[in-house]
Scaffold this motif. Sequence first.
Motif, PDB file in Angstrom:
ATOM      1  N   LYS A  61       0.793  -1.234   0.000  1.00  0.00           N
ATOM      2  CA  LYS A  61       0.000   0.000   0.000  1.00  0.00           C
ATOM      3  C   LYS A  61       0.825   1.283   0.000  1.00  0.00           C
ATOM      4  O   LYS A  61       0.347   2.324  -0.433  1.00  0.00           O
ATOM      5  CB  LYS A  61      -0.941   0.014   1.215  1.00  0.00           C
ATOM      6  CG  LYS A  61      -1.876  -1.175   1.277  1.00  0.00           C
ATOM      7  CD  LYS A  61      -2.855  -1.169   0.133  1.00  0.00           C
ATOM      8  CE  LYS A  61      -3.794  -2.361   0.234  1.00  0.00           C
ATOM      9  NZ  LYS A  61      -4.239  -2.818  -1.062  1.00  0.00           N
TER      10      LYS A  61
ATOM     11  N   LYS B 282       0.836   6.315  -2.044  1.00  0.00           N
ATOM     12  CA  LYS B 282      -0.063   5.283  -1.531  1.00  0.00           C
ATOM     13  C   LYS B 282      -0.784   4.632  -2.695  1.00  0.00           C
ATOM     14  O   LYS B 282      -1.134   5.297  -3.664  1.00  0.00           O
ATOM     15  CB  LYS B 282      -1.103   5.902  -0.587  1.00  0.00           C
ATOM     16  CG  LYS B 282      -0.594   6.155   0.806  1.00  0.00           C
ATOM     17  CD  LYS B 282      -1.734   6.533   1.712  1.00  0.00           C
ATOM     18  CE  LYS B 282      -1.534   5.856   3.046  1.00  0.00           C
ATOM     19  NZ  LYS B 282      -2.647   6.036   3.947  1.00  0.00           N
ATOM     20  N   ASN B 283      -1.005   3.340  -2.585  1.00  0.00           N
ATOM     21  CA  ASN B 283      -1.739   2.597  -3.614  1.00  0.00           C
ATOM     22  C   ASN B 283      -3.210   2.659  -3.284  1.00  0.00           C
ATOM     23  O   ASN B 283      -3.638   2.304  -2.229  1.00  0.00           O
ATOM     24  CB  ASN B 283      -1.250   1.140  -3.638  1.00  0.00           C
ATOM     25  CG  ASN B 283      -1.927   0.337  -4.712  1.00  0.00           C
ATOM     26  OD1 ASN B 283      -2.609   0.868  -5.578  1.00  0.00           O
ATOM     27  ND2 ASN B 283      -1.740  -0.967  -4.646  1.00  0.00           N
TER      28      ASN B 283
END
Length: 123
Positions: free
Chosen positions: A102, A122-123
Amino acid sequence: MGDFDITEKIIGEAIYVHRSLGPGLLESTYQNCLYHRLITTGLKVEKEKPLPVYFDGLYLECGYRLDLVVEDQVVLELKSVKKLKEIHKAQLITYLKLSGYKIGLLMNFNVLKLVNGLIRLKN
């Protein structure tokens, strides 16, 4: 340990490495020194972790490696370039998507102050 705590600790160690060595060295030098610093602090760190590509229902080994993965949570993509480009950010975003992690830190060590070469994604 939360995401923010881990990234804060990683950034602190990266700044230490950068201040100790200065800019202009090979990426692999910063990678090895940061790896050493992070494991010395007790963090779990994987170096050059293979990243297969999932395609058509298969995991294919295509030669991709994550520079460092810390605590099975944070991907570190290290660079030693004149200037970070959009493609470097895109690369890390793709690595996050492929790996399922993430959080990613993109760090360019070829700068006078590391904070000027640091991007958190951030994913």
